[in-house]
Design a protein around this motif. Sequence first.
Motif, PDB file in Angstrom:
ATOM      1  N   THR A 184      -2.399  -5.150   4.416  1.00 38.68           N
ATOM      2  CA  THR A 184      -1.186  -4.993   3.614  1.00 38.68           C
ATOM      3  C   THR A 184       0.001  -5.714   4.230  1.00 38.68           C
ATOM      4  N   ASP A 185       0.890  -6.198   3.377  1.00 38.25           N
ATOM      5  CA  ASP A 185       2.154  -6.775   3.833  1.00 38.25           C
ATOM      6  C   ASP A 185       3.198  -5.698   4.048  1.00 38.25           C
ATOM      7  N   LEU A 186       3.018  -4.564   3.381  1.00 33.00           N
ATOM      8  CA  LEU A 186       3.979  -3.467   3.515  1.00 33.00           C
ATOM      9  C   LEU A 186       3.323  -2.161   3.105  1.00 33.00           C
ATOM     10  N   THR A 187       3.521  -1.125   3.920  1.00 29.69           N
ATOM     11  CA  THR A 187       3.086   0.221   3.553  1.00 29.69           C
ATOM     12  C   THR A 187       4.318   1.035   3.185  1.00 29.69           C
ATOM     13  N   ILE A 188       4.353   1.547   1.966  1.00 31.25           N
ATOM     14  CA  ILE A 188       5.477   2.374   1.533  1.00 31.25           C
ATOM     15  C   ILE A 188       5.068   3.844   1.631  1.00 31.25           C
ATOM     16  N   ILE A 189       5.975   4.661   2.187  1.00 30.88           N
ATOM     17  CA  ILE A 189       5.675   6.058   2.466  1.00 30.88           C
ATOM     18  C   ILE A 189       6.740   6.940   1.819  1.00 30.88           C
ATOM     19  N   PRO A 190       6.443   7.517   0.655  1.00 31.44           N
ATOM     20  CA  PRO A 190       7.409   8.420   0.025  1.00 31.44           C
ATOM     21  C   PRO A 190       7.404   9.772   0.720  1.00 31.44           C
ATOM     22  N   VAL A 191       8.548  10.428   0.727  1.00 31.11           N
ATOM     23  CA  VAL A 191       8.631  11.752   1.343  1.00 31.11           C
ATOM     24  C   VAL A 191       9.687  12.583   0.619  1.00 31.11           C
ATOM     25  N   GLN A 192       9.380  13.846   0.433  1.00 30.01           N
ATOM     26  CA  GLN A 192      10.323  14.793  -0.146  1.00 30.01           C
ATOM     27  C   GLN A 192      10.913  15.653   0.967  1.00 30.01           C
ATOM     28  N   ALA A 193      12.036  16.268   0.686  1.00 32.38           N
ATOM     29  CA  ALA A 193      12.718  17.083   1.685  1.00 32.38           C
ATOM     30  C   ALA A 193      12.122  18.488   1.738  1.00 32.38           C
ATOM     31  N   CYS A 194      10.868  18.561   2.161  1.00 29.70           N
ATOM     32  CA  CYS A 194      10.226  19.861   2.394  1.00 29.70           C
ATOM     33  C   CYS A 194       9.231  19.692   3.535  1.00 29.70           C
ATOM     34  N   GLN A 195       8.916  20.797   4.212  1.00 25.40           N
ATOM     35  CA  GLN A 195       8.144  20.729   5.441  1.00 25.40           C
ATOM     36  C   GLN A 195       6.771  20.079   5.258  1.00 25.40           C
ATOM     37  N   SER A 196       6.068  20.445   4.174  1.00 29.07           N
ATOM     38  CA  SER A 196       4.715  19.912   3.994  1.00 29.07           C
ATOM     39  C   SER A 196       4.731  18.406   3.773  1.00 29.07           C
TER      40      SER A 196
ATOM     41  N   VAL B  62      10.136   1.991  12.095  1.00 24.66           N
ATOM     42  CA  VAL B  62       9.768   2.454  10.756  1.00 24.66           C
ATOM     43  C   VAL B  62      11.064   2.458   9.959  1.00 24.66           C
ATOM     44  N   ASP B  63      11.216   1.526   9.048  1.00 24.84           N
ATOM     45  CA  ASP B  63      12.472   1.420   8.319  1.00 24.84           C
ATOM     46  C   ASP B  63      12.590   2.499   7.244  1.00 24.84           C
ATOM     47  N   HIS B  64      13.833   2.841   6.926  1.00 28.20           N
ATOM     48  CA  HIS B  64      14.125   3.898   5.959  1.00 28.20           C
ATOM     49  C   HIS B  64      15.005   3.318   4.859  1.00 28.20           C
TER      50      HIS B  64
ATOM     51  N   LYS C 218       6.224  -0.684   7.871  1.00 30.88           N
ATOM     52  CA  LYS C 218       6.273   0.647   7.268  1.00 30.88           C
ATOM     53  C   LYS C 218       7.667   0.911   6.713  1.00 30.88           C
ATOM     54  N   LEU C 219       7.727   1.369   5.468  1.00 29.77           N
ATOM     55  CA  LEU C 219       9.004   1.664   4.824  1.00 29.77           C
ATOM     56  C   LEU C 219       8.957   3.056   4.213  1.00 29.77           C
ATOM     57  N   VAL C 220       9.779   3.955   4.755  1.00 30.07           N
ATOM     58  CA  VAL C 220       9.886   5.331   4.239  1.00 30.07           C
ATOM     59  C   VAL C 220      11.009   5.383   3.218  1.00 30.07           C
ATOM     60  N   PHE C 221      10.801   6.165   2.153  1.00 30.04           N
ATOM     61  CA  PHE C 221      11.879   6.381   1.188  1.00 30.04           C
ATOM     62  C   PHE C 221      11.790   7.802   0.634  1.00 30.04           C
ATOM     63  N   ASN C 222      12.939   8.330   0.245  1.00 32.33           N
ATOM     64  CA  ASN C 222      13.016   9.705  -0.244  1.00 32.33           C
ATOM     65  C   ASN C 222      12.769   9.769  -1.742  1.00 32.33           C
ATOM     66  N   THR C 223      11.921  10.712  -2.149  1.00 31.18           N
ATOM     67  CA  THR C 223      11.639  10.899  -3.567  1.00 31.18           C
ATOM     68  C   THR C 223      12.004  12.311  -3.999  1.00 31.18           C
ATOM     69  N   ARG C 224      12.186  12.462  -5.325  1.00 31.15           N
ATOM     70  CA  ARG C 224      12.488  13.765  -5.924  1.00 31.15           C
ATOM     71  C   ARG C 224      13.656  14.445  -5.217  1.00 31.15           C
ATOM     72  N   VAL C 225      14.691  13.660  -4.973  1.00 30.31           N
ATOM     73  CA  VAL C 225      15.871  14.150  -4.269  1.00 30.31           C
ATOM     74  C   VAL C 225      16.826  14.808  -5.265  1.00 30.31           C
TER      75      VAL C 225
ATOM     76  N   THR D  27       0.838  -1.196   0.000  1.00 28.36           N
ATOM     77  CA  THR D  27       0.000   0.000   0.000  1.00 28.36           C
ATOM     78  C   THR D  27       0.875   1.248   0.000  1.00 28.36           C
ATOM     79  N   GLY D  28       0.607   2.157  -0.931  1.00 27.13           N
ATOM     80  CA  GLY D  28       1.311   3.434  -0.974  1.00 27.13           C
ATOM     81  C   GLY D  28       0.532   4.482  -0.207  1.00 27.13           C
ATOM     82  N   ALA D  29       1.207   5.233   0.671  1.00 28.47           N
ATOM     83  CA  ALA D  29       0.478   6.195   1.503  1.00 28.47           C
ATOM     84  C   ALA D  29       1.337   7.406   1.849  1.00 28.47           C
ATOM     85  N   ASN D  30       0.715   8.554   1.842  1.00 29.95           N
ATOM     86  CA  ASN D  30       1.262   9.785   2.431  1.00 29.95           C
ATOM     87  C   ASN D  30       0.091  10.739   2.574  1.00 29.95           C
TER      88      ASN D  30
END
Length: 236
Positions: free
Chosen positions: A108-120, A179-181, A145-152, A8-11
């Motif tokens: 879900t077996d895994l929730t992936i959480i993309p995040v960009q380097a900005c406050q919002s 929460v793995d990164h 839960k797996l966090v990863f950086n996008t649009r870096v 599952t993709g979530a943010n």
Amino acid sequence: MAEAKIITGANAKGGAGKTVSVIMLSSELAHRGKKVLIVDTDSEKNISAWFDRCSENETPISNITLEYAGTANKLKQILSANLDDYDYIFIDTPGRMEKFQEDSFLVTDLTIIPVQACQSEIKGMVTTISNLLQIEEDQGVNIRKLVFNTRVTLQDRHIEEYKTIRGFLAKLKESDVVVDHCNVELMQRNPYRKVYSGYPSLYDLPDANNDSVQKAIEEAVIFTDNVVRYLETGSL
């Protein structure tokens, strides 16, 4: 065929790269010959629009099926009917938390959480994790839960917001909240955007031999390998 793995993709903030990441992962797995189902639960139907654009572009999507679920019952029906027919099922959620979508995280077996380097975007990540922790407490379940950086960009790595992401996750770990990164970062924004405009995968882009597309393919391959390994072993 073994029962499908559900991702599952979530943010909680729209525009974090969630839908594009789901497209990237699903298309890479489909390219490898895996049978993939995407369940669109976003009322804006962004991932459904990608399917439509591919059809209009006469670039059909292979090995990926799309379903839309606008209610909890419909989501349950789709999952129960298809678990044994696919290798992977992706659930694309909207950029906000809706009550019926709690069911996505319960199965879900895994929730992936993309995040960009900005406050919002960071706020959206924090809200998502907080919501998932609340669901865990209420339902007595464990949600991976797996966090990863996008649009870096290279510049991002020097700003405070970029450092905040890892710092926040480190503090959670100190509190015994796991929460793995993922160390793989998605940097090649334009190729992913081109896929979203109406192509089945990075491999199908007209300029697939372009250097930036090749770098994007390399990112997608490594990131997908990480997700698959994490699903199978629990480690990155």
